[in-house]
Each structure stands twice: as C-alpha cells, then as structure tokens.
Design a protein around this motif. Structure first.
Motif, PDB file in Angstrom:
ATOM      1  N   LYS A 190      57.536  69.273  10.234  1.00 52.52           N
ATOM      2  CA  LYS A 190      58.969  69.421   9.933  1.00 52.52           C
ATOM      3  C   LYS A 190      59.450  70.834  10.189  1.00 52.52           C
ATOM      4  O   LYS A 190      60.554  71.057  10.703  1.00 52.52           O
ATOM      5  CB  LYS A 190      59.241  69.025   8.477  1.00 52.52           C
ATOM      6  N   ASP A 191      58.640  71.819   9.849  1.00 53.82           N
ATOM      7  CA  ASP A 191      59.006  73.223  10.028  1.00 53.82           C
ATOM      8  C   ASP A 191      58.402  73.827  11.283  1.00 53.82           C
ATOM      9  O   ASP A 191      58.533  75.037  11.514  1.00 53.82           O
ATOM     10  CB  ASP A 191      58.562  74.028   8.805  1.00 53.82           C
ATOM     11  N   ALA A 221      57.167  65.013   9.794  1.00 57.67           N
ATOM     12  CA  ALA A 221      58.352  65.585  10.431  1.00 57.67           C
ATOM     13  C   ALA A 221      59.575  65.338   9.549  1.00 57.67           C
ATOM     14  O   ALA A 221      59.461  64.803   8.443  1.00 57.67           O
ATOM     15  CB  ALA A 221      58.542  64.955  11.811  1.00 57.67           C
ATOM     16  N   ASP A 222      60.732  65.725  10.017  1.00 59.12           N
ATOM     17  CA  ASP A 222      61.977  65.415   9.311  1.00 59.12           C
ATOM     18  C   ASP A 222      62.221  63.919   9.432  1.00 59.12           C
ATOM     19  O   ASP A 222      62.405  63.397  10.533  1.00 59.12           O
ATOM     20  CB  ASP A 222      63.139  66.189   9.937  1.00 59.12           C
ATOM     21  N   TRP A 223      62.203  63.197   8.328  1.00 62.33           N
ATOM     22  CA  TRP A 223      62.269  61.737   8.352  1.00 62.33           C
ATOM     23  C   TRP A 223      63.507  61.211   9.062  1.00 62.33           C
ATOM     24  O   TRP A 223      63.470  60.125   9.640  1.00 62.33           O
ATOM     25  CB  TRP A 223      62.237  61.181   6.927  1.00 62.33           C
ATOM     26  N   ASN A 224      64.585  61.944   9.024  1.00 65.00           N
ATOM     27  CA  ASN A 224      65.854  61.450   9.566  1.00 65.00           C
ATOM     28  C   ASN A 224      66.261  62.075  10.898  1.00 65.00           C
ATOM     29  O   ASN A 224      67.081  61.510  11.616  1.00 65.00           O
ATOM     30  CB  ASN A 224      66.977  61.682   8.551  1.00 65.00           C
ATOM     31  N   LEU A 225      65.691  63.244  11.215  1.00 66.38           N
ATOM     32  CA  LEU A 225      66.178  63.979  12.387  1.00 66.38           C
ATOM     33  C   LEU A 225      65.098  64.296  13.417  1.00 66.38           C
ATOM     34  O   LEU A 225      65.346  65.080  14.341  1.00 66.38           O
ATOM     35  CB  LEU A 225      66.840  65.288  11.929  1.00 66.38           C
ATOM     36  N   TRP A 226      63.908  63.711  13.281  1.00 69.59           N
ATOM     37  CA  TRP A 226      62.838  64.044  14.238  1.00 69.59           C
ATOM     38  C   TRP A 226      63.204  63.625  15.652  1.00 69.59           C
ATOM     39  O   TRP A 226      63.997  62.721  15.875  1.00 69.59           O
ATOM     40  CB  TRP A 226      61.515  63.413  13.796  1.00 69.59           C
ATOM     41  N   GLN A 227      62.588  64.320  16.600  1.00 72.94           N
ATOM     42  CA  GLN A 227      62.730  63.992  18.014  1.00 72.94           C
ATOM     43  C   GLN A 227      61.333  63.969  18.646  1.00 72.94           C
ATOM     44  O   GLN A 227      60.395  64.575  18.131  1.00 72.94           O
ATOM     45  CB  GLN A 227      63.610  65.030  18.725  1.00 72.94           C
ATOM     46  N   HIS A 228      61.207  63.297  19.781  1.00 72.69           N
ATOM     47  CA  HIS A 228      59.894  63.121  20.386  1.00 72.69           C
ATOM     48  C   HIS A 228      59.198  64.449  20.671  1.00 72.69           C
ATOM     49  O   HIS A 228      57.978  64.578  20.518  1.00 72.69           O
ATOM     50  CB  HIS A 228      60.004  62.303  21.684  1.00 72.69           C
TER      51      HIS A 228
END
Length: 301
Positions: A190-191, A221-228
């Motif tokens: 996430k960070d 990762a960020d559960w709502n904003l992750w990207q590949h």
C-alpha cells in the motif's frame, strides 16, 4: 479498482493454455463463526460469511484453474478435519495444508495419526499472530518441525516482514525440509515500501528447499485504489530471488475479496508476468505447486 469484475476472455484463455494442470496453491474455506473467526474484524465485513467449495468452483472454471490447495485458517485439529472432509467430497481440492500443535509432547503421535489421510500434504501455523517475533525458533516448535520430513509433509511459513530474519535461521536448521513462504511475507505494498523486506527476502535466494507463494498481494495494497503496476516490482523481486521453479500462484480466496475478485487476482499476476515464456508460465500457474505438494492430476485417473 474497487469494482469486482472478471478478467477478459483473452486473459482467461492465456491462463488455460499455460500448463497441463492449473492449481491455485492457496485458498481457504470456512463456515463463519464470530468467535472462532474473530480475526475477521468490522473492516472485513465482506468476508463475514460462509465460503465453501461450491462458492469457488465456478470461479476456478471461469479462470481456467483445475484445482486448489485448501489451507488452514483456524488453529485447531478440527479445522484440519474440516478441510479433509471437504477434500474427500470435492475432487478439485487437490491437497490440504492443515494445523497441528508442533509444541505438543505427543506431536509424533499426532503426525502418525494424520498420515492416514492422503490428501493432507502439509501444515501451517499462524506465526504472524504470535507475540514473539522469534516464535519460529522456539525449541518445542522446532522439535515438531523436525519430524515433518519423516512423514513427507511440507510446511507453509505465514509471516510478516519483521519475521523474515528469524525465518532465514529457521530454514537453515532444516535443509532437507520443504518450505513455502506465504503471500511473499506480506510487504507494505500500500505504501510501496521495500526497505527491510527486500534485504531479508533476498537472503532466501540460495535456499533451494524454500519456495514462495505469489498470493495475498491485493490485500496488502490499497483495497479500493490499487492498480496493476503497484505489484510489478514486488513480483519481479520474488521471481529474481526464488527463480521460476520455486514460485506458485495463489488467490488467497476468499480473503482476496476484500480488495479484488478472483478474476482480478489472476489478472494481476498475468499482467505482471507477461514476459515469461510458456514453460515458465506453466511452472508458475501449476507445475511448481503440483511438484511441491505432490498433487495427483485426478483428471487422468
């Protein structure tokens, strides 16, 4: 990235063609109980439900996955029996990773008892929940681990980055034992932090008895904003450290549903390993898992 959608047909077909048997190395099943499953807090309300083989079987089929390994989520022998029962009822559950108390005085007796169950391939302990960071190095625990090779069992290492330095010493003690690190040791995706994790995970490069599951990434990762691309560097490092013959795909379903659908989890790995050749993809998506856990391709028997 919050929408739960399945991967494109093209992605699914790519996965289907990689290997003779496609195996998800890491799934869980449970009948939700608020006391037994107290680790599922209010932020995880999405998975405060029952998750059983009939729920995941259509998802496996949609993504070209032939079977899975069911991994313990509760620290009890009743959990092991629960998973063994599911495996006896559902052919696509190719193996079980259960739990037993390695610190028990009668551990050899318990392993002897469990050796009658052919679908039981290994064991796991939830090290990340223990108070002592060096839990893996405990005398009684290591005594239990030392008996696994006698029965041909594997061991799944579930840890956080802070445990890696102890895990290195742990695997050194058992050079002939087969180990697999779960969830690439849960780095701080996430960070986008790698310091510490990178240095310590690299120490496993020359331990040929240690594999790694590329699983559980989306929930780090960020559960709502992750990207590949959030996962690209982490996956590349793991491939470099362990090599293509010591890594395996895992979905961590249903825990992954906190951040992604089953199909999205497959797509994350597909997009970040598109440079691999067909043989390498076969290793990643099934062959390594089948070899590690000694799984039988029941489609042929």
């Amino acid at each position: 990235m919050g929408l739960l959608v399945y991967p494109s047909i093209e992605v699914a077909h790519k996965i289907i063609n990689y290997t003779a048997m496609k195996i998800d190395s890491h799934q869980h099943f449970w009948k939700y109980d608020p006391i037994k499953d107290s680790w599922i807090d209010d932020d995880m309300s999405r998975i405060k439900n029952d998750f059983l083989p009939t729920d995941v079987q259509p998802l496996l089929a949609q993504n070209g996955i032939d079977g899975c390994v069911a991994v313990q989520a509760d620290q009890s022998e009743s959990e092991t029996h629960f998973l063994l029962q599911l495996a006896s009822q559902h052919n696509f559950i190719k193996g079980v990773v259960g739990w037993v108390d390695f610190r028990a005085e009668n551990i050899e007796e318990r392993l002897t008892y469990f050796s009658q169950f052919k679908s039981l391939k290994g064991f796991r302990h939830i090290i990340q929940s223990e108070l002592e960071d060096d839990f893996l190095l405990g005398k009684d625990f290591c005594n239990g681990i030392s008996l696994l090779i006698k029965f041909g069992y594997t061991y799944d290492i579930l840890i956080h980055p802070r445990h890696l330095r102890y895990a290195v010493e742990f695997v050194k003690r058992f050079p002939d034992q087969k180990f697999v690190i779960n969830h690439i040791a849960k780095p701080f995706i996430k960070d986008q932090l790698m310091e510490g994790w990178l240095q310590d995970i690299t120490l496993f490069k020359n331990f040929r008895n240690v594999s790694c599951k590329i699983a559980g990434l989306v929930t780090e990762a960020d559960w709502n904003l992750w990207q590949h691309q959030d996962f690209k560097s982490y996956i590349s490092i793991v491939l470099d450290v362990f090599g293509i013959d010591r890594v395996m795909f895992g979905s961590d379903w249903p825990v992954c549903l906190l951040a992604a659908s089953y199909g999205q989890v497959c797509e994350v790995l597909e997009k970040n390993t598109s440079f691999l050749n067909i043989e390498e993809k076969s290793n990643l998506w099934g062959d390594n898992c089948a070899e590690f856990y000694q799984l039988v391709d029941t489609r042929k028997v």
